[in-house]
Design a protein around this motif. Sequence first.
Motif, PDB file in Angstrom:
ATOM      1  N   LEU A   1       0.741  -1.221  -0.016  1.00 39.37           N
ATOM      2  CA  LEU A   1      -0.043  -0.017   0.122  1.00 39.37           C
ATOM      3  C   LEU A   1       0.834   1.153  -0.116  1.00 39.37           C
ATOM      4  O   LEU A   1       1.659   1.458   0.848  1.00 39.37           O
ATOM      5  CB  LEU A   1      -1.052  -0.014   1.388  1.00 39.37           C
ATOM      6  N   ALA A   2       0.426   1.988  -1.107  1.00 33.40           N
ATOM      7  CA  ALA A   2       1.362   3.301  -1.129  1.00 33.40           C
ATOM      8  C   ALA A   2       0.226   4.443  -1.453  1.00 33.40           C
ATOM      9  O   ALA A   2      -0.779   4.057  -1.600  1.00 33.40           O
ATOM     10  CB  ALA A   2       2.507   3.506  -2.087  1.00 33.40           C
ATOM     11  N   HIS A   3       0.458   5.586  -1.906  1.00 36.21           N
ATOM     12  CA  HIS A   3      -0.444   6.697  -2.280  1.00 36.21           C
ATOM     13  C   HIS A   3       0.132   7.374  -3.579  1.00 36.21           C
ATOM     14  O   HIS A   3       1.218   7.580  -3.592  1.00 36.21           O
ATOM     15  CB  HIS A   3      -0.749   7.409  -1.047  1.00 36.21           C
ATOM     16  N   VAL A   4      -0.867   8.034  -4.197  1.00 32.91           N
ATOM     17  CA  VAL A   4      -0.695   8.672  -5.382  1.00 32.91           C
ATOM     18  C   VAL A   4      -0.092  10.249  -5.161  1.00 32.91           C
ATOM     19  O   VAL A   4       0.339  10.749  -6.184  1.00 32.91           O
ATOM     20  CB  VAL A   4      -1.713   8.509  -6.284  1.00 32.91           C
ATOM     21  N   GLY A   5      -0.693  10.482  -3.992  1.00 37.93           N
ATOM     22  CA  GLY A   5      -0.186  11.938  -3.566  1.00 37.93           C
ATOM     23  C   GLY A   5       0.525  11.771  -2.166  1.00 37.93           C
ATOM     24  O   GLY A   5       0.601  11.006  -1.351  1.00 37.93           O
ATOM     25  N   SER A   6       1.129  13.054  -1.859  1.00 38.52           N
ATOM     26  CA  SER A   6       1.854  13.356  -0.820  1.00 38.52           C
ATOM     27  C   SER A   6       1.878  14.709  -0.300  1.00 38.52           C
ATOM     28  O   SER A   6       1.639  15.533  -1.002  1.00 38.52           O
ATOM     29  CB  SER A   6       3.332  12.979  -0.817  1.00 38.52           C
ATOM     30  N   LEU A   7       1.655  14.968   0.988  1.00 38.35           N
ATOM     31  CA  LEU A   7       1.659  16.262   1.711  1.00 38.35           C
ATOM     32  C   LEU A   7       3.061  16.441   2.124  1.00 38.35           C
ATOM     33  O   LEU A   7       3.206  17.676   2.785  1.00 38.35           O
ATOM     34  CB  LEU A   7       0.597  16.020   3.079  1.00 38.35           C
ATOM     35  N   ARG A   8       4.081  15.555   1.980  1.00 37.92           N
ATOM     36  CA  ARG A   8       5.362  15.852   2.280  1.00 37.92           C
ATOM     37  C   ARG A   8       6.045  17.068   1.456  1.00 37.92           C
ATOM     38  O   ARG A   8       6.012  17.123   0.156  1.00 37.92           O
ATOM     39  CB  ARG A   8       6.110  14.753   2.386  1.00 37.92           C
ATOM     40  N   ASN A   9       6.654  18.086   2.002  1.00 34.49           N
ATOM     41  CA  ASN A   9       6.966  19.252   1.328  1.00 34.49           C
ATOM     42  C   ASN A   9       8.489  18.496   0.874  1.00 34.49           C
ATOM     43  O   ASN A   9       9.058  19.092  -0.099  1.00 34.49           O
ATOM     44  CB  ASN A   9       7.120  20.512   1.996  1.00 34.49           C
ATOM     45  N   GLN A  10       9.131  17.800   1.742  1.00 33.73           N
ATOM     46  CA  GLN A  10      10.405  17.150   1.364  1.00 33.73           C
ATOM     47  C   GLN A  10      10.338  15.688   1.398  1.00 33.73           C
ATOM     48  O   GLN A  10       9.422  15.284   2.231  1.00 33.73           O
ATOM     49  CB  GLN A  10      11.531  17.508   2.084  1.00 33.73           C
ATOM     50  N   ASP A  11      11.171  15.068   0.537  1.00 33.64           N
ATOM     51  CA  ASP A  11      11.265  13.426   0.808  1.00 33.64           C
ATOM     52  C   ASP A  11       9.718  12.858   0.522  1.00 33.64           C
ATOM     53  O   ASP A  11       9.481  11.883   0.972  1.00 33.64           O
ATOM     54  CB  ASP A  11      11.811  13.003   1.795  1.00 33.64           C
ATOM     55  N   PRO A  12       8.836  13.250  -0.642  1.00 33.51           N
ATOM     56  CA  PRO A  12       7.666  12.587  -0.871  1.00 33.51           C
ATOM     57  C   PRO A  12       8.063  11.071  -1.460  1.00 33.51           C
ATOM     58  O   PRO A  12       8.838  11.067  -2.270  1.00 33.51           O
ATOM     59  CB  PRO A  12       7.068  13.286  -1.978  1.00 33.51           C
ATOM     60  N   PHE A  13       7.431   9.948  -0.955  1.00 34.43           N
ATOM     61  CA  PHE A  13       7.649   8.740  -0.949  1.00 34.43           C
ATOM     62  C   PHE A  13       7.522   8.381  -2.659  1.00 34.43           C
ATOM     63  O   PHE A  13       8.117   7.347  -2.905  1.00 34.43           O
ATOM     64  CB  PHE A  13       6.787   7.667  -0.402  1.00 34.43           C
ATOM     65  N   TYR A  14       6.880   9.133  -3.196  1.00 38.82           N
ATOM     66  CA  TYR A  14       6.620   8.610  -4.927  1.00 38.82           C
ATOM     67  C   TYR A  14       8.005   8.943  -5.651  1.00 38.82           C
ATOM     68  O   TYR A  14       8.279   8.064  -6.578  1.00 38.82           O
ATOM     69  CB  TYR A  14       5.491   9.162  -5.534  1.00 38.82           C
ATOM     70  N   ASN A  15       8.876   9.591  -4.999  1.00 38.88           N
ATOM     71  CA  ASN A  15      10.079   9.806  -5.601  1.00 38.88           C
ATOM     72  C   ASN A  15      11.200   8.539  -5.389  1.00 38.88           C
ATOM     73  O   ASN A  15      12.225   8.475  -6.100  1.00 38.88           O
ATOM     74  CB  ASN A  15      10.842  10.969  -5.104  1.00 38.88           C
ATOM     75  N   LYS A  16      10.732   7.805  -4.240  1.00 40.26           N
ATOM     76  CA  LYS A  16      11.509   6.495  -4.098  1.00 40.26           C
ATOM     77  C   LYS A  16      10.927   5.264  -5.027  1.00 40.26           C
ATOM     78  O   LYS A  16      11.589   4.261  -4.991  1.00 40.26           O
ATOM     79  CB  LYS A  16      11.345   6.028  -2.727  1.00 40.26           C
ATOM     80  N   ILE A  17       9.724   5.377  -5.617  1.00 44.75           N
ATOM     81  CA  ILE A  17       9.242   4.381  -6.500  1.00 44.75           C
ATOM     82  C   ILE A  17      10.124   3.623  -7.558  1.00 44.75           C
ATOM     83  O   ILE A  17      10.271   2.584  -7.613  1.00 44.75           O
ATOM     84  CB  ILE A  17       7.797   4.754  -7.061  1.00 44.75           C
ATOM     85  N   PRO A  18      10.927   4.559  -8.180  1.00 43.04           N
ATOM     86  CA  PRO A  18      11.734   4.022  -9.180  1.00 43.04           C
ATOM     87  C   PRO A  18      12.839   3.104  -8.539  1.00 43.04           C
ATOM     88  O   PRO A  18      13.183   1.986  -9.081  1.00 43.04           O
ATOM     89  CB  PRO A  18      12.416   5.270  -9.684  1.00 43.04           C
ATOM     90  N   SER A  19      13.292   3.366  -7.349  1.00 37.53           N
ATOM     91  CA  SER A  19      14.209   2.408  -6.854  1.00 37.53           C
ATOM     92  C   SER A  19      13.616   1.091  -6.513  1.00 37.53           C
ATOM     93  O   SER A  19      13.988   0.215  -6.580  1.00 37.53           O
ATOM     94  CB  SER A  19      14.893   3.160  -5.769  1.00 37.53           C
ATOM     95  N   ILE A  20      12.394   1.159  -5.803  1.00 36.96           N
ATOM     96  CA  ILE A  20      11.753  -0.062  -5.112  1.00 36.96           C
ATOM     97  C   ILE A  20      11.308  -0.932  -6.508  1.00 36.96           C
ATOM     98  O   ILE A  20      11.353  -2.112  -6.186  1.00 36.96           O
ATOM     99  CB  ILE A  20      10.512   0.455  -4.448  1.00 36.96           C
TER     100      ILE A  20
END
Length: 201
Positions: A164-183
């Motif tokens: 489970l992950a999300h398509v949006g993020s409230l994080r101003n820094q380090d939004p998780f979707y930027n980690k998706i390519p690595s994962i």
Amino acid sequence: LTFDGDWLDNGVDRILETLKKENCKATFFLTGKFMERYPDAVKKIFYEEHEIANHSYNHQDFVNLYKKSPEIMLSQLYMTENIFFHTTKSSLNKSWRAPFGSRNNDILKYLSRFGYYHIYWTFDTLDWVADKNDKNYFSSDEIERRLFASIKKDKFNGNGYIILAHVGSLRNQDPFYNKIPSIVSKLKETHNLVTIEELLK
């Protein structure tokens, strides 16, 4: 991989870009409100042939709704189906995910009478937590480490895992979707990434 969407769509392009590059599919559980706010995002997901499933209309707790009226709960799913059809001219399948994961056996039995089947998750990234002071906050690097540690401990080596992950993020820094390519790249070394529908076959 599954991605829930309700309040923000700021990770959609990055996620879709990665999935396309890696030639794999995912399932997106979207609310009706999300579909109303971001019809272009819904169309992108749909046209790139990912699976889209029901996440209710406006992300209310289904246990509370069921206590008030089962019909109100059912209408949440119907409304989302109608919005999806209006947006894509296609029918939404009958898989659904309860907001907050809040459900019980009575709810599952009731909705199964109308053909709905619930999809929970195996691993929750908790990527929606944006407050670093929250005990459930993990950096994207920490989420990645937690995920692969969980898979390593699993007796089936993560086969059948629903992430489970999300398509949006409230994080101003380090939004998780930027980690998706690595994962995704690491997962593909040992696993096939498929939609929920394919997983259940």
